[in-house]
Design a protein around this motif. Structure first.
Motif, mmCIF file in Angstrom:
data_model
loop_
_atom_site.group_PDB
_atom_site.id
_atom_site.type_symbol
_atom_site.label_atom_id
_atom_site.label_comp_id
_atom_site.label_asym_id
_atom_site.label_seq_id
_atom_site.Cartn_x
_atom_site.Cartn_y
_atom_site.Cartn_z
ATOM 1 N N LYS A 300 1.798 -23.547 24.345
ATOM 2 C CA LYS A 300 3.055 -23.530 23.587
ATOM 3 C C LYS A 300 2.856 -24.100 22.189
ATOM 4 C CE LYS A 300 7.875 -25.085 23.803
ATOM 5 N NZ LYS A 300 8.887 -25.832 24.585
ATOM 6 N N ASN A 301 2.104 -25.194 22.092
ATOM 7 C CA ASN A 301 1.835 -25.795 20.778
ATOM 8 C C ASN A 301 1.120 -24.822 19.858
ATOM 9 O OD1 ASN A 301 2.922 -28.078 21.856
ATOM 10 N ND2 ASN A 301 1.111 -29.366 21.625
ATOM 11 N N THR A 302 0.145 -24.094 20.427
ATOM 12 C CA THR A 302 -0.646 -23.173 19.615
ATOM 13 C C THR A 302 0.187 -22.007 19.124
ATOM 14 O OG1 THR A 302 -2.652 -23.777 20.841
ATOM 15 C CG2 THR A 302 -2.703 -21.722 19.588
ATOM 16 N N LYS A 303 1.027 -21.470 20.003
ATOM 17 C CA LYS A 303 1.885 -20.350 19.593
ATOM 18 C C LYS A 303 2.893 -20.788 18.534
ATOM 19 C CE LYS A 303 1.612 -17.579 23.826
ATOM 20 N NZ LYS A 303 2.361 -17.022 24.978
ATOM 21 N N ALA A 304 3.410 -22.014 18.690
ATOM 22 C CA ALA A 304 4.403 -22.512 17.745
ATOM 23 C C ALA A 304 3.788 -22.873 16.404
ATOM 24 C CB ALA A 304 5.121 -23.731 18.334
ATOM 25 N N ASN A 305 2.540 -23.339 16.437
ATOM 26 C CA ASN A 305 1.902 -23.805 15.207
ATOM 27 C C ASN A 305 0.406 -23.497 15.254
ATOM 28 O OD1 ASN A 305 1.026 -25.101 12.917
ATOM 29 N ND2 ASN A 305 1.728 -27.147 13.504
ATOM 30 N N PRO A 306 0.013 -22.249 14.976
ATOM 31 C CA PRO A 306 -1.406 -21.883 15.030
ATOM 32 C C PRO A 306 -2.294 -22.748 14.130
ATOM 33 C CG PRO A 306 -0.041 -19.915 14.898
ATOM 34 C CD PRO A 306 0.866 -21.085 14.664
ATOM 35 N N GLN A 307 -1.755 -23.219 13.015
ATOM 36 C CA GLN A 307 -2.566 -24.034 12.114
ATOM 37 C C GLN A 307 -2.954 -25.358 12.758
ATOM 38 O OE1 GLN A 307 -3.886 -23.034 9.199
ATOM 39 N NE2 GLN A 307 -5.019 -24.982 9.243
ATOM 40 N N LEU A 308 -2.086 -25.877 13.643
ATOM 41 C CA LEU A 308 -2.431 -27.094 14.365
ATOM 42 C C LEU A 308 -3.687 -26.884 15.193
ATOM 43 C CD1 LEU A 308 -1.828 -29.982 15.375
ATOM 44 C CD2 LEU A 308 -0.322 -28.957 17.110
ATOM 45 N N LYS A 309 -3.812 -25.701 15.818
ATOM 46 C CA LYS A 309 -5.018 -25.392 16.600
ATOM 47 C C LYS A 309 -6.243 -25.328 15.685
ATOM 48 C CE LYS A 309 -7.266 -24.168 20.340
ATOM 49 N NZ LYS A 309 -6.830 -23.005 21.149
ATOM 50 N N VAL A 310 -6.093 -24.712 14.533
ATOM 51 C CA VAL A 310 -7.205 -24.633 13.584
ATOM 52 C C VAL A 310 -7.646 -26.037 13.162
ATOM 53 C CG1 VAL A 310 -7.919 -23.818 11.306
ATOM 54 C CG2 VAL A 310 -6.476 -22.367 12.749
ATOM 55 N N ASP A 311 -6.686 -26.876 12.821
ATOM 56 C CA ASP A 311 -6.998 -28.243 12.393
ATOM 57 C C ASP A 311 -7.678 -29.025 13.516
ATOM 58 O OD1 ASP A 311 -5.809 -27.619 9.992
ATOM 59 O OD2 ASP A 311 -3.899 -28.598 10.481
ATOM 60 N N THR A 312 -7.188 -28.835 14.740
ATOM 61 C CA THR A 312 -7.775 -29.525 15.885
ATOM 62 C C THR A 312 -9.222 -29.108 16.074
ATOM 63 O OG1 THR A 312 -5.640 -29.720 17.018
ATOM 64 C CG2 THR A 312 -7.615 -29.865 18.386
ATOM 65 N N ILE A 313 -9.485 -27.813 16.024
ATOM 66 C CA ILE A 313 -10.855 -27.312 16.198
ATOM 67 C C ILE A 313 -11.770 -27.848 15.104
ATOM 68 C CG2 ILE A 313 -12.306 -25.254 16.159
ATOM 69 C CD1 ILE A 313 -10.736 -25.594 18.751
ATOM 70 N N ASN A 314 -11.300 -27.861 13.872
ATOM 71 C CA ASN A 314 -12.134 -28.346 12.768
ATOM 72 C C ASN A 314 -12.477 -29.832 12.916
ATOM 73 O OD1 ASN A 314 -12.323 -25.871 11.449
ATOM 74 N ND2 ASN A 314 -10.448 -26.195 10.272
ATOM 75 N N LYS A 315 -11.525 -30.616 13.424
ATOM 76 C CA LYS A 315 -11.801 -32.032 13.658
ATOM 77 C C LYS A 315 -12.784 -32.219 14.809
ATOM 78 C CE LYS A 315 -7.326 -33.598 11.864
ATOM 79 N NZ LYS A 315 -5.993 -34.175 12.198
ATOM 80 N N LEU A 316 -12.633 -31.399 15.847
ATOM 81 C CA LEU A 316 -13.572 -31.477 16.964
ATOM 82 C C LEU A 316 -14.981 -31.057 16.543
ATOM 83 C CD1 LEU A 316 -11.324 -30.025 19.799
ATOM 84 C CD2 LEU A 316 -12.282 -32.339 19.739
ATOM 85 N N LEU A 317 -15.072 -30.061 15.685
ATOM 86 C CA LEU A 317 -16.386 -29.627 15.194
ATOM 87 C C LEU A 317 -17.126 -30.775 14.527
ATOM 88 C CD1 LEU A 317 -15.552 -26.094 13.724
ATOM 89 C CD2 LEU A 317 -16.949 -26.593 15.735
ATOM 90 N N LYS A 318 -16.409 -31.571 13.752
ATOM 91 C CA LYS A 318 -17.041 -32.715 13.094
ATOM 92 C C LYS A 318 -17.518 -33.745 14.111
ATOM 93 C CE LYS A 318 -14.557 -32.294 8.701
ATOM 94 N NZ LYS A 318 -13.606 -32.941 7.749
ATOM 95 N N LEU A 319 -16.723 -33.948 15.184
ATOM 96 C CA LEU A 319 -17.132 -34.901 16.222
ATOM 97 C C LEU A 319 -18.380 -34.422 16.933
ATOM 98 C CD1 LEU A 319 -13.674 -35.904 17.790
ATOM 99 C CD2 LEU A 319 -14.988 -37.081 16.015
ATOM 100 N N TYR A 320 -18.445 -33.125 17.211
ATOM 101 C CA TYR A 320 -19.655 -32.567 17.822
ATOM 102 C C TYR A 320 -20.853 -32.691 16.883
ATOM 103 C CZ TYR A 320 -17.445 -30.347 21.911
ATOM 104 O OH TYR A 320 -16.807 -30.106 23.100
ATOM 105 N N GLN A 321 -20.636 -32.341 15.634
ATOM 106 C CA GLN A 321 -21.748 -32.364 14.671
ATOM 107 C C GLN A 321 -22.264 -33.774 14.440
ATOM 108 O OE1 GLN A 321 -19.838 -30.364 11.399
ATOM 109 N NE2 GLN A 321 -19.867 -28.390 12.430
ATOM 110 N N ASN A 322 -21.375 -34.759 14.542
ATOM 111 C CA ASN A 322 -21.787 -36.159 14.388
ATOM 112 C C ASN A 322 -22.284 -36.778 15.692
ATOM 113 O OD1 ASN A 322 -21.122 -36.170 11.638
ATOM 114 N ND2 ASN A 322 -19.007 -36.761 12.049
ATOM 115 N N LYS A 323 -22.325 -35.960 16.752
ATOM 116 C CA LYS A 323 -22.867 -36.384 18.057
ATOM 117 C C LYS A 323 -22.102 -37.563 18.666
ATOM 118 C CE LYS A 323 -26.156 -33.361 17.426
ATOM 119 N NZ LYS A 323 -26.086 -32.033 18.129
ATOM 120 N N VAL A 324 -20.787 -37.610 18.424
ATOM 121 C CA VAL A 324 -19.997 -38.700 19.013
ATOM 122 C C VAL A 324 -19.244 -38.253 20.255
ATOM 123 C CG1 VAL A 324 -19.791 -40.041 16.899
ATOM 124 C CG2 VAL A 324 -18.121 -38.239 17.386
#
Length: 361
Positions: A300-324
């Motif tokens: 529901k959150n993603t359908k209501a606000n797709p940009q929130l999903k994009v922002d979430t993924i981009n933040k997670l990518l940084k966490l993965y890349q920093n190996k945390v």
């Protein structure tokens, strides 16, 4: 050039998955790709409980009916909501994607249980997560980034004023969501209490694994329901602020979650893996501690606000890349073109050995 592809399709939801799901073969003629279209090839597609209940017809998010190849006008519902694909062809007017990009669907109901897909970039269908060139994250991380880690991240991001030493308590302690949650909570200096089911043969090993990932305390559901167990925990008696309780089961542990919450705490229900059960707890806790109860649903959150999903993924990518943070282990079911994809999906659904991800050779 023509690509021979397969998809796990259905035309009507129903309780007998073996009768509902069909292996449908189709062709993609690359010479007929429109200027604004891309062709993507599946790299890894998980089997999630929400995917299954959607096919069963009990999930409140309906599937999207779509055509498979260039020519057929017949539209199908395609199983699966999560996965990573590689761009293998682009139309002449496509500027934002190139061959070799790794992408995940932005919105639910894309239909990920298939070897290939055609998508129109004018619909902004994907989030880029990596590519053959940069290898920003690996296949395990890319295939599973969309749902469980996104859920965990957004549950924590519900608050923006966490204080060092705050607490979260959650049932379904060894779920995929919670394995990400405890890692992300540790980054914020948030303590966590996880409740696992009692009677597991590997309980000691499981508790140790969760603590290695970042959990502060881990108990089984028999230990934690003892009278005053939570209230007498040394870690909480000295002003331990349990701000958030997370429920994804809906069983008797909900009363324990409520009891553990501190003044002005919040209970969030984000799943119902225990089935259609009633949630009950002492109403005086809500009255005197001013407890808030609410729901959370990633779809529901993603359908209501797709940009929130994009922002979430981009933040997670940084966490993965920093190996945390790291992905929990899962089982890979390998697919090649000689197999029936629907049968492989059915076998993966029936497996009892943990999370299944189909990888495509």
């Amino acid at each position: 050039m023509s690509i021979q592809a397969s998809a796990v399709t259905y035309t009507k939801a129903g309780p007998d998955l073996a009768k509902v799901l069909t292996n449908t073969k189709f062709d993609i003629d690359l010479s007929k790709i429109k200027p604004t279209q891309v062709v993507v090839k599946a790299l890894g597609t998980p089997i999630n409980p929400s995917d299954v209940v959607q096919v069963l017809g009990v999930y409140p998010s309906p599937p999207k009916f779509q055509q498979l190849g260039n020519d057929s006008d017949v539209k199908y519902a395609i199983g699966g909501n999560e996965g990573v694909f590689k761009v293998v062809a682009v139309g002449n007017d496509v500027a934002d994607y190139k061959v070799g990009d790794w992408v995940i669907p932005k919105l639910p109901s894309f239909g990920t249980w298939r070897t290939h897909a055609i998508a129109d970039v004018t619909e902004d269908p994907f989030i880029k997560v990596s590519s053959d060139d940069d290898s920003a994250i690996d296949l395990n991380e890319a295939a599973t980034i969309s749902i469980n880690p996104s859920t965990a991240f957004q549950l924590i991001e519900t608050y923006n004023d966490w204080k060092q030493g705050d607490w979260i308590i959650a049932n379904a302690g060894n779920s995929q969501v919670n394995q990400y949650l405890i890692q992300i909570a540790k980054i914020y200096s948030i303590n966590t209490i996880l409740i696992i089911r009692s009677g597991k043969q590997n309980e000691t090993e499981l508790k140790n694994e969760l603590k290695k990932l970042g959990a502060t305390l881990v108990f089984n559901d028999e230990e934690i329901k003892a009278p005053n167990f939570i209230k007498e925990l040394p870690e909480l008696t000295s002003n331990g602020n349990v701000r958030l309780a997370l429920n994804s089961v809906g069983d008797e542990t909900v009363a324990i979650l409520i009891d553990a919450l501190s003044q002005d705490g919040t209970l969030i229900t984000y799943g119902a893996s225990g089935g259609n059960k009633k949630i009950s707890y002492d109403s005086t806790a809500q009255l005197f501690k001013n407890i808030t109860t609410k729901a959370y649903w990633l779809t529901k959150n993603t359908k209501a606000n797709p940009q929130l999903k994009v922002d979430t993924i981009n933040k997670l990518l940084k966490l993965y890349q920093n190996k945390v943070i790291q992905s929990p282990t899962f089982n890979k079911a390998k697919f090649d073109q000689s197999q029936d994809l629907a049968q492989l999906v059915l076998h993966s659904i029936s497996s009892t050995t943990g999370k299944q991800v189909i990888v495509y050779e």
